[in-house]
Design an enzyme around this catalytic site. Structure first.
Site, PDB file in Angstrom:
ATOM      1  N   GLU A   1      -4.840  -8.870   1.233  1.00 44.36           N
ATOM      2  CA  GLU A   1      -5.466  -8.555   2.522  1.00 44.36           C
ATOM      3  C   GLU A   1      -6.952  -8.406   2.300  1.00 44.36           C
ATOM      4  O   GLU A   1      -7.393  -7.821   1.302  1.00 44.36           O
ATOM      5  CB  GLU A   1      -4.980  -7.213   3.098  1.00 44.36           C
ATOM      6  CG  GLU A   1      -3.607  -7.219   3.668  1.00 44.36           C
ATOM      7  CD  GLU A   1      -3.208  -5.852   4.226  1.00 44.36           C
ATOM      8  OE1 GLU A   1      -4.097  -5.061   4.599  1.00 44.36           O
ATOM      9  OE2 GLU A   1      -2.005  -5.575   4.264  1.00 44.36           O
TER      10      GLU A   1
ATOM     11  N   GLU B   1       0.812  -1.215   0.000  1.00 44.04           N
ATOM     12  CA  GLU B   1       0.000   0.000   0.000  1.00 44.04           C
ATOM     13  C   GLU B   1       0.851   1.273   0.000  1.00 44.04           C
ATOM     14  O   GLU B   1       0.781   2.065   0.951  1.00 44.04           O
ATOM     15  CB  GLU B   1      -0.947   0.007   1.207  1.00 44.04           C
ATOM     16  CG  GLU B   1      -1.901  -1.171   1.254  1.00 44.04           C
ATOM     17  CD  GLU B   1      -2.816  -1.157   2.490  1.00 44.04           C
ATOM     18  OE1 GLU B   1      -2.597  -0.340   3.395  1.00 44.04           O
ATOM     19  OE2 GLU B   1      -3.735  -1.982   2.543  1.00 44.04           O
TER      20      GLU B   1
HETATM   21  O1  IFM Z   1      -3.718  -3.108   9.444  1.00 44.49           O
HETATM   22  C1  IFM Z   1      -3.760  -2.623   8.150  1.00 44.49           C
HETATM   23  C2  IFM Z   1      -2.580  -3.124   7.342  1.00 44.49           C
HETATM   24  O2  IFM Z   1      -1.367  -2.845   7.958  1.00 44.49           O
HETATM   25  C3  IFM Z   1      -2.589  -2.471   5.981  1.00 44.49           C
HETATM   26  N1  IFM Z   1      -3.859  -2.648   5.324  1.00 44.49           N
HETATM   27  C4  IFM Z   1      -5.058  -2.337   6.089  1.00 44.49           C
HETATM   28  C5  IFM Z   1      -5.017  -3.036   7.430  1.00 44.49           C
HETATM   29  C6  IFM Z   1      -6.298  -2.759   8.220  1.00 44.49           C
HETATM   30  O3  IFM Z   1      -6.479  -1.414   8.455  1.00 44.49           O
END
Ligand code: IFM
Length: 459
Positions: A345, A159
């Site tokens: 994720e 990200e």
């Molecule tokens: O915890 C975060 C992660 O580090 C990066 N993506 C989003 C997750 C949830 O907010």
């Protein structure tokens, strides 16, 4: 049939703890945690899940889950505490982790950079300074050969949108700077250059069957109404938010005119930079959570407004928009001909998740969320979209950045105030059963014949 990976994801700073152990140096998040008011709960990640000491137990939990993959990140400041000098203890920690994962039949998916820049590099300008790209290259050239015996899947950055925008523009995440649009355009460019060096290093130093890619968090969006203007606003929102990353990575060019979000700022580009950024990858990782409802708003700076969708069930303030999983993966696959995608994720924050009288942590909202998400995975499968793996965020409750420990996303709850006991939630068992069923479907029939006890709904 190629293998589909079912896993869970974590990040070093969020779970490891042991911040002053094993020769680790400080990162920008250690510093951020000490800035008054920066973390809403006033907490820090000095101990967090204590994974630094409990990693073997955590691998056992992955095994119980039935995961065949685990995505985690390396703490750059464990490997190069001052940004320059190699710390052999840091390397050994990750070598032991990767070796043990492999021995347990769990494929390591290693993220090189998940937001925790060594503070020593931030002191020299951080990502606004092009020298940080060289420092990343040195880091990649150190860690990739060291872990290559056990690692085949590399993710360069997680990200980068958040590192750049939250970290250097809005200043709400580490390092908490509010820079000019021009400086932020440079930050983005430097992050993408670092990604390019990560890809090249895997090609040069990794195993010949290694895969490498980046993990983005595209803004998934829907028109707030079916009206023509909202549909156009939604398309504009997609381009404003996502083209800035996807265009250079897949077409070797930034969108003409600069980034509208940054008042059309453009970065300093040197010869060879765009080819490095567009170095071909083996896959794209996508972090997908919810989606925004976009409407036309001529009073807004970019002519559109994005709101949380109304009328949806939600948990921990996050509305469920499961179809966004299907639609976003499909759109990116079609628009950029990406031939391998991982959902790197996906998850939902819970509320009031403590063990009940029966000793179980009941999280029915997360179970329902996962049920809806898994339906979308099946849709992708039916439509032959090349999704190669799915990682739940996250294995266990952990340090959720500026929210401290107040936004738990885990499949396992952790007793942070007591002795760090791990208690699986209902969602852990739900995901475990889903994995078991799916893997049964993906194994050749003759290999499972004697194990099949009841019919499985295979596509
Ligand atoms: O915890 C975060 C992660 O580090 C990066 N993506 C989003 C997750 C949830 O907010």
């Amino acid at each position: 049939m190629s293998i589909f990976y079912y896993g869970a994801a974590t990040a070093a700073f969020q779970i490891e703890g042991g911040v002053a152990e094993g020769g680790r140096g400080a990162s920008i998040w250690d510093t951020m945690c000490r800035r008054p008011g920066a973390i809403f709960t006033g907490e820090n990640a000095d101990i967090s899940c204590d994974h630094f000491h409990r990693w073997e137990e955590d691998i056992r939990w992955l095994k119980k889950l039935g995961a065949n993959a685990y995505r985690f990140s390396i703490s750059w400041s464990r490997i190069l505490p001052d940004g320059k000098t190699v710390n052999p203890q840091g390397i050994e920690f990750y070598q032991r982790l990767c070796r043990s994962l492999r021995q347990n039949g769990i494929e390591p998916f290693v993220t090189l950079y998940h937001w925790d820049l060594p503070q020593a590099l931030e002191d020299r300008g951080g990502w606004t300074n092009r020298e940080t790209v060289s420092a990343f290259r040195h880091y990649a050239e150190t860690v990739i050969p060291a872990l290559t015996p056990d690692v085949r899947h590399w993710m360069t950055l997680n990200e980068p949108w958040c590192s750049a925008v939250f970290g250097y523009y809005q200043g709400v995440q580490a390092p908490g700077r509010k820079e000019s649009p021009a400086a932020v355009a440079d930050v983005i460019h430097h992050l993408l250059l670092a990604h390019g060096y990560g890809v090249r290093t895997v090609r040069q130093e990794g195993a010949s069957d290694s895969e490498v890619g980046i993990v983005l968090n595209p803004v998934a969006s829907y028109p707030a109404t079916p009206s023509e203007v909202d549909r156009a606003a939604c398309e504009q929102c997609w381009r404003d938010e996502n083209d800035w990353w996807l265009e250079p990575l897949y077409h070797g060019e930034y969108p003409i005119g600069g980034w509208r979000n940054l008042y059309d700022a453009r970065p300093h580009i040197e010869q060879g930079d765009m080819a490095l950024i567009a170095e071909p990858c083996d896959f794209l990782g996508l972090n997908l959570y919810s989606a925004m409802a976009v409407s036309c708003d001529w009073g807004a700076p970019l002519g559109w407004r994005a709101d949380l969708p109304a009328g949806r069930p939600s948990l921990g303030g996050m509305p469920f928009v499961p179809e966004a999983i299907h639609d976003t993966v499909t759109k990116i696959h079609e628009q950029y001909q990406v031939e391998k995608i991982y959902i790197a994720e996906n998850g939902v924050p819970g509320a009031n998740e403590v063990p009940g009288l029966d000793g179980m942590v009941h999280d029915p909202g997360r179970v329902e969320y996962l049920r809806l998400v898994f339906e979308q995975l099946e849709r992708l499968r039916r439509n032959n979209v090349p999704l190669a793996g799915y990682f739940v965020w996250t294995l266990m409750d952990n340090f959720e950045w500026i929210w401290g420990y107040s936004r738990p996303f885990g499949l396992i709850s952790v007793d942070f105030k007591g002795n760090q006991d791990r208690t699986p939630k209902e969602s852990f068992y739900y995901y475990r059963d889903y994995i078991a069923n799916r893997r049964m479907c993906e194994t050749p029939l003759e290999a499972t014949y004697s194990k099949r006890q009841e019919p499985v709904d295979c596509l």
